[in-house]
Enzyme design. Structure first.
Site, mmCIF file in Angstrom:
data_model
loop_
_atom_site.group_PDB
_atom_site.id
_atom_site.type_symbol
_atom_site.label_atom_id
_atom_site.label_comp_id
_atom_site.label_asym_id
_atom_site.label_seq_id
_atom_site.Cartn_x
_atom_site.Cartn_y
_atom_site.Cartn_z
ATOM 1 N N ALA A 81 0.876 -1.168 0.000
ATOM 2 C CA ALA A 81 0.000 0.000 0.000
ATOM 3 C C ALA A 81 0.915 1.219 0.000
ATOM 4 O O ALA A 81 1.731 1.389 0.909
ATOM 5 C CB ALA A 81 -0.910 0.004 1.227
ATOM 6 N N SER A 82 0.803 2.048 -1.013
ATOM 7 C CA SER A 82 1.713 3.174 -1.166
ATOM 8 C C SER A 82 1.475 4.244 -0.102
ATOM 9 O O SER A 82 0.446 4.259 0.578
ATOM 10 C CB SER A 82 1.558 3.787 -2.558
ATOM 11 O OG SER A 82 1.841 2.847 -3.565
#
Length: 373
Positions: A81-82
């Site tokens: 998840a950025s």
């Protein structure tokens, strides 16, 4: 919002769709203090888990293409998840109107797809994920949250022709080539937002391309530096040093360079690395640790066994060795002087055009093509 990452039109989605709802019980956030990914379990330490989930840090959710087991980090991070700031900068670049039809490449946790679905309704979002296990988990999370975007298990580099035409395409993986299939599956005037870079290094820049009125190409500027996990089909295999440097001293050319380490290296997201990759194509650079005031930087050619090594020394002249059909350091030094001569352009001055013949990088305007060395 103060930093410009989150625009006011995306604030409702940020508030309504928390990243924590799409993260697994065991995750590996990047600890800014130590520079390492650390295992954090929601069941064992919920306060720490939620602290990381709500922080502006990237979070690894899979290692080694799913082959990894156990709490300790694996060898290669392969799904994540950025950072929220990066997510919302790219969504801002997407300029997403209400009711637009969106194709996402790389579903990951499903959080980005949920943000898109909140904005344009779930039925208008198609997301393609190569990894079946990752796709299944994202599909479950999206349904549980109440934003069931259509998650396809497949090769996102082919797009998803069954759902075309699209008004927007966004990729959440780093690319070394943007597929023309994406352009073909878009309406004229559509926007494609994707992290793109060269094999020179792991860094990417966000390309914001607009599809031409005839649908035959897409072109636009880069909006800023990022670094994403690479699309699996476009990953570069590890460089095997011994296949390049064979010990044949008579084939090596020794010289020196006036370039300093600070000039050549810059900061992590400095634009010269991006520019050097554009000018010296099919070349990888590897930076070694500094020891006793000396730092070696290796260059490896990808089309032959050309190589070069420059050793920067504190307070001294850098020594250079190179061998093979290409004189990689000579090309690299010329590329640096070119970048310097252009006024040291930042990433935002560069752009990319994609059509059926491939890709062309440019500086300032599409007709000012960057000629590789």
């Amino acid at each position: 919002m103060a930093g410009g990452a989150l625009s006011s039109d995306w604030a409702p989605a940020f508030a309504a769709v928390p990243r924590a709802s799409f993260l697994p019980d065991l995750m590996w956030p990047f600890d800014m203090k130590t520079g390492l990914s650390v295992p954090v379990s929601r069941s064992e330490d919920p306060e720490l888990w939620y602290g990381y989930a709500d922080s502006d840090v990237p979070v690894v959710t899979q290692w080694d293409d799913g082959a990894h087991t156990g709490p300790e980090p694996g060898q290669v991070s392969t799904s994540s998840a950025s950072m929220p700031s990066v997510v919302f900068r790219m969504l801002r670049d997407l300029d997403l109107p209400a009711g637009a039809r969106v194709l996402e490449i790389g579903t990951g946790t499903g959080w980005n797809a949920a943000l898109l679905a909140h904005r344009v309704r779930a039925e208008n979002v198609v997301s393609v994920e190569l990894d079946p296990a990752v796709a299944a988990e994202a599909r479950t999370a999206l349904a549980r949250f109440g934003l069931p975007a259509h998650v396809i298990t497949g090769d996102g580099l082919k797009g998803h022709a069954e759902g075309e035409p699209y008004d927007r395409i966004i990729a959440t993986c780093g690319l070394r080539a943007i597929p023309f299939a994406w352009v073909e599956q878009c309406e004229p005037g559509s926007v494609i937002v994707a992290p793109w870079g060269t094999h020179y290094g792991n860094g990417d820049a966000v390309a914001r391309l607009t599809v031409a009125h005839d649908g035959a190409s897409a072109s636009g500027p880069f909006t800023g530096p990022v670094e994403f996990m690479k699309a699996r089909a476009q990953r570069l295999p590890p460089i095997v040093h011994s296949e390049y440097v064979t010990g044949e001293a008579d084939a090596q050319e020794k010289s020196s360079t006036a370039l300093t380490e600070d000039e050549f290296m810059g900061e992590r997201f400095s634009p010269q690395g991006f520019a050097l990759g554009l000018k010296v194509r099919d070349c990888v650079h590897v930076v070694a640790e500094k020891r006793d005031g000396a730092r070696p930087v290796w260059l490896y050619g990808l089309t032959d066994r050309s190589w070069a090594c420059v050793v920067f020394r504190d307070g001294g002249t850098a020594s250079v060795w190179q061998a093979g059909p290409r004189r990689l350091w000579a090309d690299m030094e010329a590329a640096y002087r070119w970048w310097e001569g252009q006024g040291r352009p930042g990433i935002e001055r560069f752009g990319l055009t994609v059509d059926s013949a491939g890709e062309r990088a440019w500086l300032d305007r599409p007709d000012n093509l960057i000629r590789p060395a």
